[in-house]
Design a protein around this motif. Structure first.
Motif, mmCIF file in Angstrom:
data_model
loop_
_atom_site.group_PDB
_atom_site.id
_atom_site.type_symbol
_atom_site.label_atom_id
_atom_site.label_comp_id
_atom_site.label_asym_id
_atom_site.label_seq_id
_atom_site.Cartn_x
_atom_site.Cartn_y
_atom_site.Cartn_z
ATOM 1 N N ARG A 4 -24.656 -36.739 -15.539
ATOM 2 C CA ARG A 4 -23.507 -37.520 -15.083
ATOM 3 C C ARG A 4 -22.264 -36.656 -15.127
ATOM 4 O O ARG A 4 -22.114 -35.796 -15.989
ATOM 5 N N GLU A 5 -21.359 -36.956 -14.201
ATOM 6 C CA GLU A 5 -20.108 -36.205 -14.175
ATOM 7 C C GLU A 5 -19.289 -36.508 -15.413
ATOM 8 O O GLU A 5 -19.132 -37.655 -15.784
ATOM 9 N N ARG A 6 -18.805 -35.451 -16.048
ATOM 10 C CA ARG A 6 -17.902 -35.610 -17.181
ATOM 11 C C ARG A 6 -16.500 -35.810 -16.641
ATOM 12 O O ARG A 6 -16.094 -35.169 -15.686
ATOM 13 N N PRO A 26 -12.353 -36.261 -21.085
ATOM 14 C CA PRO A 26 -13.314 -36.886 -21.991
ATOM 15 C C PRO A 26 -12.667 -37.497 -23.244
ATOM 16 O O PRO A 26 -13.269 -38.328 -23.898
#
Length: 153
Positions: free
Chosen positions: A19-21, A51
């Motif tokens: 998944r894209e951070r 994040p």
């Protein structure tokens, strides 16, 4: 069928882990110039959180005398809009903060004529984590009564 499940399980785990951070970013930034050159300009943008939670603490523009973080709010006593200085703008992890007319914005004082002629200036956004994002930000001329009313012009 069961053996197929066990063969695809590692692939599913890899895909799920890809998944894209969220990445801290500044998007759609522009400086709206006042029609009166002596008046301050306003910087608007969208900040996308990374994040972890972070705060925009300063904006540096070499072509300007100074910048200030502000938020427009209605004075409950008079009903008039006023600008309230802010120490920082909090950006939630993976969230978004919009700096836009009538809300949060950065006032830009004393933007020099060189930047005005070029139509853009280098801006450095300084965050509480020590991260700095540097962008060339376009300048746009303000227009209309709403622009004047927003900043008391």
């Amino acid at each position: 069928m069961k053996s197929m499940f066990w063969m695809l399980l590692p692939v599913a785990a890899l895909i799920g882990g890809c998944r894209e951070r969220a990445v801290l970013a500044v998007n759609d930034a522009y400086i709206r110039l006042s029609p009166v050159e002596a008046n301050p300009a306003a910087l608007y943008m969208t900040i996308s959180g990374g994040p972890d939670p972070v705060a925009l603490q300063a904006v540096q523009i070499a072509n300007a005398q100074r910048t200030e973080l502000h938020e427009s709010a209605k004075d409950p006593a008079t009903g008039a809009m006023r600008m309230i200085p802010q120490r920082q703008f909090d950006v939630p992890a993976g969230g978004e903060v919009k700096l836009q007319p009538g809300g949060k914005h950065v006032m830009v004082y004393g933007l020099n004529t060189v930047a005005r002629k070029v139509g853009a200036t280098r801006v450095v956004f300084v965050f509480s984590t020590g991260d700095r994002i540097q962008l060339d930000v376009p300048l746009r001329m303000a227009g209309g009564e709403a622009d004047h009313a927003e900043h008391g012009g």
